[in-house]
Scaffold this motif. Sequence first.
Motif, PDB file in Angstrom:
ATOM      1  N   GLN A 122      40.593 -18.121 100.936  1.00 44.75           N
ATOM      2  CA  GLN A 122      39.833 -17.214 101.797  1.00 44.75           C
ATOM      3  C   GLN A 122      38.377 -17.104 101.354  1.00 44.75           C
ATOM      4  O   GLN A 122      37.463 -17.190 102.173  1.00 44.75           O
ATOM      5  CB  GLN A 122      40.475 -15.825 101.798  1.00 44.75           C
ATOM      6  N   VAL A 123      38.153 -16.941 100.071  1.00 41.53           N
ATOM      7  CA  VAL A 123      36.788 -16.820  99.548  1.00 41.53           C
ATOM      8  C   VAL A 123      36.021 -18.119  99.746  1.00 41.53           C
ATOM      9  O   VAL A 123      34.871 -18.116 100.199  1.00 41.53           O
ATOM     10  CB  VAL A 123      36.815 -16.406  98.052  1.00 41.53           C
ATOM     11  N   TYR A 124      36.651 -19.247  99.449  1.00 43.55           N
ATOM     12  CA  TYR A 124      35.973 -20.543  99.571  1.00 43.55           C
ATOM     13  C   TYR A 124      35.586 -20.833 101.018  1.00 43.55           C
ATOM     14  O   TYR A 124      34.444 -21.216 101.298  1.00 43.55           O
ATOM     15  CB  TYR A 124      36.864 -21.667  99.029  1.00 43.55           C
ATOM     16  N   VAL A 125      36.503 -20.640 101.939  1.00 43.63           N
ATOM     17  CA  VAL A 125      36.225 -20.919 103.350  1.00 43.63           C
ATOM     18  C   VAL A 125      35.126 -19.990 103.848  1.00 43.63           C
ATOM     19  O   VAL A 125      34.165 -20.436 104.490  1.00 43.63           O
ATOM     20  CB  VAL A 125      37.509 -20.786 104.202  1.00 43.63           C
ATOM     21  N   SER A 126      35.229 -18.719 103.555  1.00 43.83           N
ATOM     22  CA  SER A 126      34.237 -17.755 104.025  1.00 43.83           C
ATOM     23  C   SER A 126      32.844 -18.062 103.478  1.00 43.83           C
ATOM     24  O   SER A 126      31.859 -18.074 104.228  1.00 43.83           O
ATOM     25  CB  SER A 126      34.662 -16.342 103.628  1.00 43.83           C
TER      26      SER A 126
END
Length: 124
Positions: free
Chosen positions: A22-26
Amino acid sequence: MKKLIIALSILAVIIGAGAFEQVYVSKTLDNFIERTEALKVALTVSNNALEEAEELEKWWIEKKQYLEALSPHNFFMDITYSVYEVIGNIENDEIPQALTRIEILKGQISNLNHILCIHWEHVI
């Protein structure tokens, strides 16, 4: 007790991997929007728009590989085509079309960020 520790360890790995994804994609999608804003400024202010667009292309191709490992490929295919279209518009001095495509790219990325990342309205 041993089975409980193993189960909790597996659960922790799954939750950790999900949080990382989630953090990487965002962050990647937010960075893409920042880069499109820089490209838009380069188109309107300076003469290095083609270099900026090619830099965006290189960056996107690299990041896309990791994003495709985390999410469906179909989401990113249109983004790649749009980046190529912006480069073609710039090479042909079609600045209004390039600016339009950049706005479309920003919308596509914002939509992907909304679709792929967890938001409160998705949870409730």
